[in-house]
Write an enzyme that holds these catalytic residues in place. Structure first.
Site, PDB file in Angstrom:
ATOM      1  N   GLY A  12       0.787  -1.232   0.000  1.00 59.79           N
ATOM      2  CA  GLY A  12       0.000   0.000   0.000  1.00 59.79           C
ATOM      3  C   GLY A  12       0.818   1.279   0.000  1.00 59.79           C
ATOM      4  O   GLY A  12       0.529   2.198   0.754  1.00 59.79           O
ATOM      5  N   SER A  13       1.841   1.349  -0.873  1.00 58.80           N
ATOM      6  CA  SER A  13       2.661   2.562  -0.874  1.00 58.80           C
ATOM      7  C   SER A  13       1.859   3.768  -1.379  1.00 58.80           C
ATOM      8  O   SER A  13       2.061   4.890  -0.903  1.00 58.80           O
ATOM      9  CB  SER A  13       3.936   2.368  -1.702  1.00 58.80           C
ATOM     10  OG  SER A  13       3.678   2.405  -3.080  1.00 58.80           O
ATOM     11  N   ARG A  65     -16.947 -14.275  -5.811  1.00 62.56           N
ATOM     12  CA  ARG A  65     -16.723 -12.839  -6.007  1.00 62.56           C
ATOM     13  C   ARG A  65     -17.901 -12.014  -5.508  1.00 62.56           C
ATOM     14  O   ARG A  65     -17.743 -11.016  -4.820  1.00 62.56           O
ATOM     15  CB  ARG A  65     -16.487 -12.543  -7.499  1.00 62.56           C
ATOM     16  CG  ARG A  65     -16.323 -11.045  -7.791  1.00 62.56           C
ATOM     17  CD  ARG A  65     -16.143 -10.761  -9.255  1.00 62.56           C
ATOM     18  NE  ARG A  65     -15.049 -11.514  -9.817  1.00 62.56           N
ATOM     19  CZ  ARG A  65     -13.763 -11.217  -9.648  1.00 62.56           C
ATOM     20  NH1 ARG A  65     -13.432 -10.184  -8.900  1.00 62.56           N
ATOM     21  NH2 ARG A  65     -12.823 -11.940 -10.197  1.00 62.56           N
ATOM     22  N   MET A  90      -5.842  -6.061  -5.723  1.00 59.57           N
ATOM     23  CA  MET A  90      -5.604  -7.046  -6.777  1.00 59.57           C
ATOM     24  C   MET A  90      -6.837  -7.878  -7.112  1.00 59.57           C
ATOM     25  O   MET A  90      -6.739  -9.041  -7.485  1.00 59.57           O
ATOM     26  CB  MET A  90      -4.444  -7.973  -6.367  1.00 59.57           C
ATOM     27  CG  MET A  90      -3.152  -7.240  -6.089  1.00 59.57           C
ATOM     28  SD  MET A  90      -2.653  -6.107  -7.401  1.00 59.57           S
ATOM     29  CE  MET A  90      -2.192  -7.295  -8.666  1.00 59.57           C
ATOM     30  N   LEU A  93     -13.265  -5.554  -9.656  1.00 60.47           N
ATOM     31  CA  LEU A  93     -14.573  -5.264  -9.068  1.00 60.47           C
ATOM     32  C   LEU A  93     -15.659  -5.720 -10.031  1.00 60.47           C
ATOM     33  O   LEU A  93     -15.562  -5.503 -11.235  1.00 60.47           O
ATOM     34  CB  LEU A  93     -14.708  -3.763  -8.803  1.00 60.47           C
ATOM     35  CG  LEU A  93     -13.655  -3.121  -7.897  1.00 60.47           C
ATOM     36  CD1 LEU A  93     -13.978  -1.645  -7.695  1.00 60.47           C
ATOM     37  CD2 LEU A  93     -13.556  -3.834  -6.565  1.00 60.47           C
ATOM     38  N   HIS A 109      -3.030   3.411 -12.331  1.00 55.66           N
ATOM     39  CA  HIS A 109      -2.452   2.358 -13.168  1.00 55.66           C
ATOM     40  C   HIS A 109      -1.080   2.819 -13.658  1.00 55.66           C
ATOM     41  O   HIS A 109      -0.937   3.964 -14.095  1.00 55.66           O
ATOM     42  CB  HIS A 109      -3.373   2.081 -14.364  1.00 55.66           C
ATOM     43  CG  HIS A 109      -2.894   0.949 -15.208  1.00 55.66           C
ATOM     44  ND1 HIS A 109      -3.001  -0.360 -14.798  1.00 55.66           N
ATOM     45  CD2 HIS A 109      -2.279   0.923 -16.419  1.00 55.66           C
ATOM     46  CE1 HIS A 109      -2.472  -1.142 -15.731  1.00 55.66           C
ATOM     47  NE2 HIS A 109      -2.023  -0.390 -16.716  1.00 55.66           N
ATOM     48  N   ASP A 141     -14.820   1.994 -14.155  1.00 55.90           N
ATOM     49  CA  ASP A 141     -16.125   1.580 -14.686  1.00 55.90           C
ATOM     50  C   ASP A 141     -16.124   0.061 -14.815  1.00 55.90           C
ATOM     51  O   ASP A 141     -15.272  -0.610 -14.228  1.00 55.90           O
ATOM     52  CB  ASP A 141     -16.463   2.312 -15.998  1.00 55.90           C
ATOM     53  CG  ASP A 141     -15.500   1.973 -17.140  1.00 55.90           C
ATOM     54  OD1 ASP A 141     -14.698   1.022 -17.000  1.00 55.90           O
ATOM     55  OD2 ASP A 141     -15.550   2.660 -18.175  1.00 55.90           O
ATOM     56  N   GLU A 174       3.308   8.213  -9.303  1.00 51.85           N
ATOM     57  CA  GLU A 174       2.000   7.734  -8.828  1.00 51.85           C
ATOM     58  C   GLU A 174       1.642   8.424  -7.514  1.00 51.85           C
ATOM     59  O   GLU A 174       0.501   8.845  -7.304  1.00 51.85           O
ATOM     60  CB  GLU A 174       2.014   6.222  -8.613  1.00 51.85           C
ATOM     61  CG  GLU A 174       2.055   5.402  -9.880  1.00 51.85           C
ATOM     62  CD  GLU A 174       2.043   3.912  -9.575  1.00 51.85           C
ATOM     63  OE1 GLU A 174       1.307   3.476  -8.678  1.00 51.85           O
ATOM     64  OE2 GLU A 174       2.800   3.164 -10.234  1.00 51.85           O
TER      65      GLU A 174
END
Length: 200
Positions: A12-13, A65, A90, A93, A109, A141, A174
């Site tokens: 979680g950087s 899921r 990872m 959704l 990304h 989306d 990022e």
């Protein structure tokens, strides 16, 4: 004040960079109300707890899921989350999940989308021989790495680079880009027309 929910699977950087910027007042209109991981051993959960944040593991292993998505969505709603930030989450959704929070889920990304979507984007870019790469913060989306683009940062690919040095320099950008995008979205001064994200 907007409530942020962070979803992560690893160290979680990007989450850490966001949290530090929230604490430092660089994202003045937002606060992190919950950090959730599908991996009980994620380093990001430990970091969140060290920072005094609510950090919850909702394990995905062995669950369908749909079942897991319902658990995560219920928790996000319980904490009244206004904006969800995927920070190395990872799991894809489901369309149902995305529909619960339309234009309220951000992802980062490590490429200049639409180039090199999916996993190992930096390696893909390096192998392809591109001269510039970078990162993209976009709305999520129903399609992979597809929603409207909010912020992009460009990173030159040096002749001396390997995929690791390139990935490190992209990661630095990022950390800047994600907080920038959160600020823009939280302020609400934008509109989306088709694929275009326009600041107003």
């Amino acid at each position: 004040m907007k409530n942020l929910g962070i979803l992560l699977s690893g160290r979680g950087s990007n989450f850490e960079a966001i949290a530090k910027n929230v604490t430092a007042g660089k994202i003045p209109d937002a606060r992190i109300v919950v950090v959730i991981s599908n991996n009980s051993n994620a380093g990001g959960l430990e970091t969140a707890r060290r920072m005094g944040l609510t950090a919850l593991a909702i394990p995905s292993k062995g669950k369908a899921r749909e079942e897991h998505d319902h658990e995560v969505v219920a928790t996000l709603k319980e904490y009244k989350v206004d904006l969800i930030c995927l920070a190395g989450y990872m799991r894809l959704l489901s369309p149902w999940f995305v529909q619960q929070f339309p234009q309220k889920i951000l992802n980062i990304h490590p490429s200049l989308l639409p180039a090199f979507p999916g996993l190992e984007a930096q390696e893909q870019a390096f192998a392809y021989g591109v001269k510039v790469s970078g990162c993209t913060v976009h709305f999520v989306d129903e399609e992979l790495d597809h929603g409207a683009i909010i912020v992009q940062k460009v990173v030159s690919v040096l002749d001396s680079d390997d995929e690791h040095t390139l990935a490190e320099r992209i990661l630095e950008q990022e950390h800047i880009a994600y907080s920038e995008a959160i600020n823009i979205v939280v302020q609400g001064k934008y509109k989306i027309i088709g694929r275009k994200f326009l600041r107003s």
